[in-house]
Design an enzyme around this catalytic site. Structure first.
Site, PDB file in Angstrom:
ATOM      1  N   THR A 215      33.151  30.721  32.711  1.00 50.54           N
ATOM      2  CA  THR A 215      32.744  30.242  34.039  1.00 50.54           C
ATOM      3  C   THR A 215      33.165  31.207  35.142  1.00 50.54           C
ATOM      4  O   THR A 215      32.892  30.962  36.316  1.00 50.54           O
ATOM      5  CB  THR A 215      33.392  28.870  34.323  1.00 50.54           C
ATOM      6  OG1 THR A 215      34.797  29.013  34.062  1.00 50.54           O
ATOM      7  CG2 THR A 215      32.824  27.786  33.427  1.00 50.54           C
TER       8      THR A 215
ATOM      9  N   ALA B 212      33.554  35.112  37.139  1.00 54.00           N
ATOM     10  CA  ALA B 212      32.582  36.106  37.613  1.00 54.00           C
ATOM     11  C   ALA B 212      32.164  37.026  36.463  1.00 54.00           C
ATOM     12  O   ALA B 212      30.974  37.271  36.246  1.00 54.00           O
ATOM     13  CB  ALA B 212      33.187  36.922  38.753  1.00 54.00           C
TER      14      ALA B 212
ATOM     15  N   SER C 237      36.652  22.928  33.105  1.00 55.87           N
ATOM     16  CA  SER C 237      35.215  23.211  32.931  1.00 55.87           C
ATOM     17  C   SER C 237      34.644  22.661  31.633  1.00 55.87           C
ATOM     18  O   SER C 237      33.421  22.675  31.447  1.00 55.87           O
ATOM     19  CB  SER C 237      34.979  24.725  32.928  1.00 55.87           C
ATOM     20  OG  SER C 237      35.585  25.317  34.027  1.00 55.87           O
TER      21      SER C 237
ATOM     22  N   CYS D 294      38.320  48.400  35.879  1.00 59.85           N
ATOM     23  CA  CYS D 294      36.976  48.679  36.420  1.00 59.85           C
ATOM     24  C   CYS D 294      36.895  50.030  37.145  1.00 59.85           C
ATOM     25  O   CYS D 294      35.944  50.798  36.948  1.00 59.85           O
ATOM     26  CB  CYS D 294      36.559  47.545  37.358  1.00 59.85           C
ATOM     27  SG  CYS D 294      37.843  47.034  38.506  1.00 59.85           S
TER      28      CYS D 294
ATOM     29  N   HIS E  44      32.178  48.947  43.372  1.00 60.56           N
ATOM     30  CA  HIS E  44      33.275  49.818  43.798  1.00 60.56           C
ATOM     31  C   HIS E  44      32.743  51.224  44.092  1.00 60.56           C
ATOM     32  O   HIS E  44      31.881  51.740  43.371  1.00 60.56           O
ATOM     33  CB  HIS E  44      34.299  49.985  42.676  1.00 60.56           C
ATOM     34  CG  HIS E  44      35.152  48.785  42.391  1.00 60.56           C
ATOM     35  ND1 HIS E  44      35.127  47.617  43.110  1.00 60.56           N
ATOM     36  CD2 HIS E  44      36.101  48.608  41.423  1.00 60.56           C
ATOM     37  CE1 HIS E  44      36.017  46.770  42.600  1.00 60.56           C
ATOM     38  NE2 HIS E  44      36.609  47.345  41.583  1.00 60.56           N
TER      39      HIS E  44
ATOM     40  N   GLN F 250      30.971  46.641  39.869  1.00 58.89           N
ATOM     41  CA  GLN F 250      32.266  46.330  39.261  1.00 58.89           C
ATOM     42  C   GLN F 250      32.148  45.279  38.164  1.00 58.89           C
ATOM     43  O   GLN F 250      32.821  45.375  37.137  1.00 58.89           O
ATOM     44  CB  GLN F 250      33.233  45.841  40.358  1.00 58.89           C
ATOM     45  CG  GLN F 250      34.649  45.581  39.896  1.00 58.89           C
ATOM     46  CD  GLN F 250      34.896  44.155  39.462  1.00 58.89           C
ATOM     47  OE1 GLN F 250      34.233  43.229  39.928  1.00 58.89           O
ATOM     48  NE2 GLN F 250      35.847  43.974  38.560  1.00 58.89           N
TER      49      GLN F 250
HETATM   50  P1  A2P Z   1      37.803  27.692  34.755  1.00 59.26           P
HETATM   51  O1  A2P Z   1      36.556  27.902  35.555  1.00 59.26           O
HETATM   52  O2  A2P Z   1      37.698  26.509  33.821  1.00 59.26           O
HETATM   53  O3  A2P Z   1      39.056  27.693  35.594  1.00 59.26           O
HETATM   54  P2  A2P Z   1      37.485  34.479  37.747  1.00 59.26           P
HETATM   55  O4  A2P Z   1      38.024  35.780  37.211  1.00 59.26           O
HETATM   56  O5  A2P Z   1      36.113  34.597  38.312  1.00 59.26           O
HETATM   57  O6  A2P Z   1      38.455  33.842  38.690  1.00 59.26           O
HETATM   58  O7  A2P Z   1      37.380  33.485  36.464  1.00 59.26           O
HETATM   59  C1  A2P Z   1      38.479  33.169  35.643  1.00 59.26           C
HETATM   60  C2  A2P Z   1      37.987  32.561  34.323  1.00 59.26           C
HETATM   61  O8  A2P Z   1      39.136  32.270  33.516  1.00 59.26           O
HETATM   62  C3  A2P Z   1      37.253  31.231  34.486  1.00 59.26           C
HETATM   63  O9  A2P Z   1      36.239  31.121  33.520  1.00 59.26           O
HETATM   64  C4  A2P Z   1      38.351  30.220  34.216  1.00 59.26           C
HETATM   65  O10 A2P Z   1      37.909  28.962  33.755  1.00 59.26           O
HETATM   66  C5  A2P Z   1      39.102  30.902  33.098  1.00 59.26           C
HETATM   67  N1  A2P Z   1      40.444  30.345  32.955  1.00 59.26           N
HETATM   68  C6  A2P Z   1      41.421  30.273  33.887  1.00 59.26           C
HETATM   69  N2  A2P Z   1      42.502  29.642  33.377  1.00 59.26           N
HETATM   70  C7  A2P Z   1      42.195  29.299  32.099  1.00 59.26           C
HETATM   71  C8  A2P Z   1      42.877  28.627  31.034  1.00 59.26           C
HETATM   72  N3  A2P Z   1      44.126  28.148  31.198  1.00 59.26           N
HETATM   73  N4  A2P Z   1      42.227  28.442  29.842  1.00 59.26           N
HETATM   74  C9  A2P Z   1      40.980  28.917  29.685  1.00 59.26           C
HETATM   75  N5  A2P Z   1      40.266  29.564  30.637  1.00 59.26           N
HETATM   76  C10 A2P Z   1      40.877  29.757  31.827  1.00 59.26           C
END
Ligand code: A2P
Length: 344
Positions: free
Chosen positions: A12, A14, A41, A133, A247, A322
């Protein structure tokens, strides 16, 4: 061609969302797709090749019995530290987008255009690391020039987009711009960045180090030589700018003392390098910018010119998306090469 079952950890985020898009765009031979994220999520859906895929919670056992061949990790270093080994134990190769394993001597650090042969080391730990990156787009430009002349030193200043701080960073830039147009920017409290990013530049990315550099700058320095199997000097100044997702880098390259740089020859070797595009005609306002590279899988270079004072110095300007070149696309190119090597 065989199909490969693929997991995306951080589906989920970026980079995770872009991974799904690039898998489709590059027609990657995906069997099943398993999107994983946090409990927040789980139960949601992502669309892949016109089908809805259910997002599951990342747990220590989620890979067991799922027959995952390739697991892309892009949910932060602490998540990779905790969960990558579970994916490996369940039989997957992990392609890790975080900095956690990059300098581990048992983990290859790969930019497929530069050091594809290192992928063969994947069996050591079951993991292949995707570089930082800013490093990826820089080494794609350094490699053909190093092969041509032999690099002695690189000095780089970056102009890094908000996307490097994930969705949160991009959203913060957009919200601050909205607040600016409502004359409410002074009420907005930055969270993703240390300071306001809209209409500003911040000469500070990642954690400060005792030597006066930041962790982002040290990543560029250390990773460059690991990828290129070189030991030249690198100095970096990493700067956040109010750009959404590409970037830019101003790179000064010093070659050996006996080299006399030829800008046209440099342009030619860059032009012939895989996935690099030269845009270099300033008289006609032609040079790459973030709007040039955004949403593409190419690394652009322009402003190629010899130093005015030293024969062995060249200046160039490089730009790349990036989220794609600096993360998702490089990871998927690693996976493509890994498959080529498995099937050879
Ligand atoms: P979630 O959307 O459920 O928080 P970005 O780099 O754009 O901030 O995204 C970070 C990604 O890492 C998201 O998909 C987020 O899911 C996931 N994430 C963050 N914490 C956890 C966790 N504890 N377990 C699994 N996925 C995680």
């Amino acid at each position: 061609m065989s199909k490969y079952n693929v997991a995306i950890v951080g589906a989920t985020g970026a980079v995770g969302e872009e991974l799904a898009r690039v898998l489709e765009d590059l027609d990657f031979p995906v069997g099943e797709l398993l999107p994983l994220a946090s409990a927040r999520s789980a139960g949601g859906q992502i669309e892949f090749k016109g089908k809805q895929c259910r997002i599951e919670e990342l747990t220590e056992t989620v890979f067991d019995g799922r027959d995952i061949d390739i697991a892309f990790f892009s949910a932060g270093g602490s998540i990779s530290a905790k969960y990558a080994k579970h994916a490996v134990d369940a039989g997957a190769v992990v392609i890790d987008n975080t900095s956690h394993f990059r300098m581990d001597p048992n983990v290859p650090l790969v930019v497929p255009e530069v050091n594809p042969e290192d992928i063969a080391l994947w069996r050591e730990a079951g993991i292949i690391a995707n570089p930082n990156c800013s490093t990826i787009q820089m080494v794609q430009l350094l490699k053909p020039l190093h092969d041509l002349y032999g690099i002695k030193r690189v000095d780089v200043s970056t102009y890094q987009a908000a996307s490097g701080a994930g969705k949160e960073g991009m959203e913060e830039l957009v919200r601050e711009m909205e607040a600016f147009f409502k004359f409410k920017l002074d009420e907005y409290k930055p969270e993703a960045f240390a300071h306001q990013i809209a209409l500003n530049v911040i000469p500070h990315i990642d954690v400060p180090q005792p030597n006066g550099y930041t962790k982002e700058e040290m990543k560029m320095i250390d990773e460059t030589n690991k990828i290129m199997h070189s030991d030249f000097a690198v100095s970096a100044t990493c700067v956040r700018v109010p750009v959404l997702r590409s970037h830019s880098e101003s790179i000064t390259i010093t070659f050996g003392d006996d080299v006399t740089v030829d800008a046209d020859k440099s342009r030619e070797v860059l032009e012939n390098f895989e996935n690099v595009v030269v845009m270099d005609d300033i008289e006609n306002n032609i040079y790459p910018m973030p709007i040039t590279s955004t949403d593409t899988d190419l690394t652009y270079v322009g402003r190629i010119r010899k130093d005015l004072f030293s024969d062995n110095i060249l200046h160039i300007w490089g730009v790349a998306d990036q989220i794609r070149v600096g993360a998702a696309t490089n990871s998927i190119r690693i996976a493509q090469k890994w498959i080529e090597q498995q099937e050879a």
